[in-house]
Design a protein around this motif. Structure first.
Motif, PDB file in Angstrom:
ATOM      1  N   LEU A 183      31.310  13.485  38.893  1.00  0.00           N
ATOM      2  CA  LEU A 183      32.169  14.270  38.006  1.00  0.00           C
ATOM      3  C   LEU A 183      33.496  14.552  38.694  1.00  0.00           C
ATOM      4  O   LEU A 183      33.541  14.903  39.866  1.00  0.00           O
ATOM      5  CB  LEU A 183      31.479  15.583  37.639  1.00  0.00           C
ATOM      6  CG  LEU A 183      32.271  16.565  36.776  1.00  0.00           C
ATOM      7  CD1 LEU A 183      32.442  16.023  35.361  1.00  0.00           C
ATOM      8  CD2 LEU A 183      31.563  17.931  36.735  1.00  0.00           C
ATOM      9  N   ASN A 184      34.586  14.413  37.948  1.00  0.00           N
ATOM     10  CA  ASN A 184      35.917  14.762  38.431  1.00  0.00           C
ATOM     11  C   ASN A 184      36.392  16.014  37.703  1.00  0.00           C
ATOM     12  O   ASN A 184      36.260  16.119  36.484  1.00  0.00           O
ATOM     13  CB  ASN A 184      36.888  13.608  38.184  1.00  0.00           C
ATOM     14  CG  ASN A 184      38.324  13.991  38.491  1.00  0.00           C
ATOM     15  OD1 ASN A 184      39.101  14.265  37.590  1.00  0.00           O
ATOM     16  ND2 ASN A 184      38.671  14.027  39.755  1.00  0.00           N
ATOM     17  N   VAL A 185      36.935  16.976  38.455  1.00  0.00           N
ATOM     18  CA  VAL A 185      37.382  18.235  37.852  1.00  0.00           C
ATOM     19  C   VAL A 185      38.611  18.727  38.620  1.00  0.00           C
ATOM     20  O   VAL A 185      38.700  18.526  39.833  1.00  0.00           O
ATOM     21  CB  VAL A 185      36.244  19.297  37.893  1.00  0.00           C
ATOM     22  CG1 VAL A 185      35.807  19.578  39.311  1.00  0.00           C
ATOM     23  CG2 VAL A 185      36.666  20.585  37.206  1.00  0.00           C
ATOM     24  N   PRO A 186      39.602  19.329  37.936  1.00  0.00           N
ATOM     25  CA  PRO A 186      40.759  19.858  38.650  1.00  0.00           C
ATOM     26  C   PRO A 186      40.356  20.884  39.706  1.00  0.00           C
ATOM     27  O   PRO A 186      39.567  21.794  39.432  1.00  0.00           O
ATOM     28  CB  PRO A 186      41.592  20.504  37.534  1.00  0.00           C
ATOM     29  CG  PRO A 186      41.215  19.748  36.311  1.00  0.00           C
ATOM     30  CD  PRO A 186      39.752  19.449  36.473  1.00  0.00           C
ATOM     31  N   ASN A 187      40.913  20.741  40.898  1.00  0.00           N
ATOM     32  CA  ASN A 187      40.560  21.627  42.005  1.00  0.00           C
ATOM     33  C   ASN A 187      40.912  23.080  41.706  1.00  0.00           C
ATOM     34  O   ASN A 187      40.182  24.002  42.082  1.00  0.00           O
ATOM     35  CB  ASN A 187      41.282  21.157  43.275  1.00  0.00           C
ATOM     36  CG  ASN A 187      40.981  22.033  44.472  1.00  0.00           C
ATOM     37  OD1 ASN A 187      39.851  22.164  44.887  1.00  0.00           O
ATOM     38  ND2 ASN A 187      42.009  22.649  45.038  1.00  0.00           N
ATOM     39  N   SER A 188      42.030  23.293  41.021  1.00  0.00           N
ATOM     40  CA  SER A 188      42.509  24.662  40.812  1.00  0.00           C
ATOM     41  C   SER A 188      41.600  25.483  39.908  1.00  0.00           C
ATOM     42  O   SER A 188      41.632  26.718  39.940  1.00  0.00           O
ATOM     43  CB  SER A 188      43.926  24.634  40.227  1.00  0.00           C
ATOM     44  OG  SER A 188      43.957  23.892  39.027  1.00  0.00           O
ATOM     45  N   ILE A 189      40.764  24.824  39.088  1.00  0.00           N
ATOM     46  CA  ILE A 189      39.894  25.571  38.172  1.00  0.00           C
ATOM     47  C   ILE A 189      38.410  25.320  38.424  1.00  0.00           C
ATOM     48  O   ILE A 189      37.567  25.929  37.764  1.00  0.00           O
ATOM     49  CB  ILE A 189      40.220  25.238  36.704  1.00  0.00           C
ATOM     50  CG1 ILE A 189      39.982  23.750  36.416  1.00  0.00           C
ATOM     51  CG2 ILE A 189      41.648  25.646  36.357  1.00  0.00           C
ATOM     52  CD1 ILE A 189      40.115  23.378  34.946  1.00  0.00           C
ATOM     53  N   ALA A 190      38.089  24.444  39.361  1.00  0.00           N
ATOM     54  CA  ALA A 190      36.691  24.044  39.575  1.00  0.00           C
ATOM     55  C   ALA A 190      35.732  25.209  39.805  1.00  0.00           C
ATOM     56  O   ALA A 190      34.646  25.243  39.211  1.00  0.00           O
ATOM     57  CB  ALA A 190      36.607  23.052  40.735  1.00  0.00           C
ATOM     58  N   PRO A 191      36.072  26.197  40.659  1.00  0.00           N
ATOM     59  CA  PRO A 191      35.091  27.259  40.953  1.00  0.00           C
ATOM     60  C   PRO A 191      34.605  28.014  39.735  1.00  0.00           C
ATOM     61  O   PRO A 191      33.419  28.332  39.628  1.00  0.00           O
ATOM     62  CB  PRO A 191      35.853  28.182  41.920  1.00  0.00           C
ATOM     63  CG  PRO A 191      36.892  27.317  42.531  1.00  0.00           C
ATOM     64  CD  PRO A 191      37.314  26.368  41.435  1.00  0.00           C
ATOM     65  N   PHE A 192      35.515  28.321  38.798  1.00  0.00           N
ATOM     66  CA  PHE A 192      35.092  29.125  37.655  1.00  0.00           C
ATOM     67  C   PHE A 192      34.840  28.309  36.410  1.00  0.00           C
ATOM     68  O   PHE A 192      34.596  28.870  35.336  1.00  0.00           O
ATOM     69  CB  PHE A 192      36.098  30.259  37.360  1.00  0.00           C
ATOM     70  CG  PHE A 192      37.525  29.942  37.687  1.00  0.00           C
ATOM     71  CD1 PHE A 192      38.035  30.277  38.940  1.00  0.00           C
ATOM     72  CD2 PHE A 192      38.348  29.326  36.777  1.00  0.00           C
ATOM     73  CE1 PHE A 192      39.350  29.984  39.255  1.00  0.00           C
ATOM     74  CE2 PHE A 192      39.671  29.038  37.090  1.00  0.00           C
ATOM     75  CZ  PHE A 192      40.175  29.384  38.339  1.00  0.00           C
ATOM     76  N   VAL A 193      34.859  26.977  36.517  1.00  0.00           N
ATOM     77  CA  VAL A 193      34.476  26.128  35.395  1.00  0.00           C
ATOM     78  C   VAL A 193      33.084  25.545  35.606  1.00  0.00           C
ATOM     79  O   VAL A 193      32.259  25.525  34.695  1.00  0.00           O
ATOM     80  CB  VAL A 193      35.508  24.995  35.178  1.00  0.00           C
ATOM     81  CG1 VAL A 193      35.026  24.000  34.137  1.00  0.00           C
ATOM     82  CG2 VAL A 193      36.842  25.582  34.748  1.00  0.00           C
ATOM     83  N   ILE A 194      32.805  25.052  36.812  1.00  0.00           N
ATOM     84  CA  ILE A 194      31.494  24.451  37.064  1.00  0.00           C
ATOM     85  C   ILE A 194      30.741  25.072  38.237  1.00  0.00           C
ATOM     86  O   ILE A 194      29.570  24.757  38.444  1.00  0.00           O
ATOM     87  CB  ILE A 194      31.613  22.934  37.320  1.00  0.00           C
ATOM     88  CG1 ILE A 194      32.493  22.682  38.541  1.00  0.00           C
ATOM     89  CG2 ILE A 194      32.137  22.215  36.099  1.00  0.00           C
ATOM     90  CD1 ILE A 194      32.383  21.275  39.050  1.00  0.00           C
ATOM     91  N   GLY A 195      31.400  25.956  38.995  1.00  0.00           N
ATOM     92  CA  GLY A 195      30.738  26.523  40.173  1.00  0.00           C
ATOM     93  C   GLY A 195      29.417  27.200  39.861  1.00  0.00           C
ATOM     94  O   GLY A 195      28.449  27.104  40.619  1.00  0.00           O
TER      95      GLY A 195
END
Length: 294
Positions: A98-110
């Motif tokens: 999965l690829n996800v923007p680093n700036s939002i990763a923690p609160f989107v998929i964390g």
């Protein structure tokens, strides 16, 4: 076809996709030298050069491009056939990338990683967090997460939560030296961090209220492409930062940062999980999609 021949073709296909022996090796879990050796064996066996190699780059010869055009759909069929077998398994397994923007990763998929892996012990997640614009097909990802306007055509897109927004914050110390801005126009008299994409391109601060849209392009002395650094600079009183609200909520609650222009900061476009059309979706990939949608 012998297993060694299939392995050599698979190694070549990985190099053709990535234009890199190192990245092809990372994809296949072997060394770059092993990938290079496999491709050399293939070239010697068929008597045709497939790749042009220099110390800095790898490119396809005409013959290599022809071979790749036939291999990609063939390997796609093999992958689909194997994935189809997952319908007969009760437990999702295998690797999902999965690829996800680093700036939002923690609160989107964390928050989904732990529960998903605990529920599916045979599942392996490979998550690449980068704000670089990624072609998920070319780089071998199963899926990606982006805002709606950046999803490539032809992809299946599934809307997911949360709906995020960018906010303007500064430290109490900063506002002891400068007045609190009341409208976006007031930002011209402030020190503001320039937000960068990994490519180096700057993107503006965008505001909207009562149907009025205002775009502001900072010209301050500090440019950053990492929201963590932006937050730290704001905490240190260096300048105002335009960052994801979720990242700074705890600092706003503690009083370490002050949120300004709140009524001008509107929610971002919805987020989407997107992926190429697939006739057969593996059980592992389905488990990830279901977890993110939930």
């Amino acid at each position: 076809m012998r297993a060694t021949e299939l392995s050599e073709l698979s190694a070549f296909a990985a190099v053709a996709r990535h234009k890199s022996f190192r990245r092809a090796g990372e994809e296949r879990g072997v060394t770059a030298s092993a990938i290079s050796h496999a491709v050399l064996n293939l070239e010697e066996r068929i008597g045709i050069r497939l790749l042009n190699r220099t110390t800095r780059s790898v490119s396809l010869t005409e013959a290599g491009a022809l071979l790749q055009s036939h291999l990609d759909p063939a390997f796609g069929e093999i992958t689909s056939a194997l994935d189809a077998l997952n319908r007969f398994r009760h437990t999702p397994f295998g690797r999902v990338k999965l690829n996800v923007p680093n700036s939002i990763a923690p609160f989107v998929i964390g928050w989904i990683i732990g529960p998903l892996l605990q529920k599916n012990p045979n599942l392996e997640l490979e998550i690449s967090a980068t704000d670089r614009l990624v072609d998920i097909v070319q780089e071998g990802f199963d899926a990606g997460i982006r805002f709606g306007e950046r999803v490539a055509e032809g992809m299946i897109a599934v809307r997911i939560k949360p709906r995020l927004r960018l906010v303007v914050v500064g430290s109490p110390g900063y506002f002891e030296r400068r007045p609190v801005p009341l409208t976006p126009h007031d930002l011209k008299r402030h020190l503001c961090i320039q937000n960068m994409f990994p490519s180096g391109a700057r993107y503006p601060w965008e505001f909207e209220r009562d149907g009025q849209a205002i775009t502001f392009q900072p010209t301050g002395p500090l440019s950053l492409d990492d929201h963590e650094l932006m937050t730290q600079a704001a905490l240190d009183g260096v300048a105002l930062a335009y960052v994801w609200e979720n990242r700074v909520e705890k600092f706003i609650a503690s009083g370490e940062l002050i949120r300004v222009l709140d009524d001008w900061c509107q929610p971002e476009e919805p987020l989407y999980l997107y992926y190429p059309s697939r006739r057969h979706m593996s059980a592992g990939f389905r488990a990830l999609v279901d977890a993110i949608k939930a």
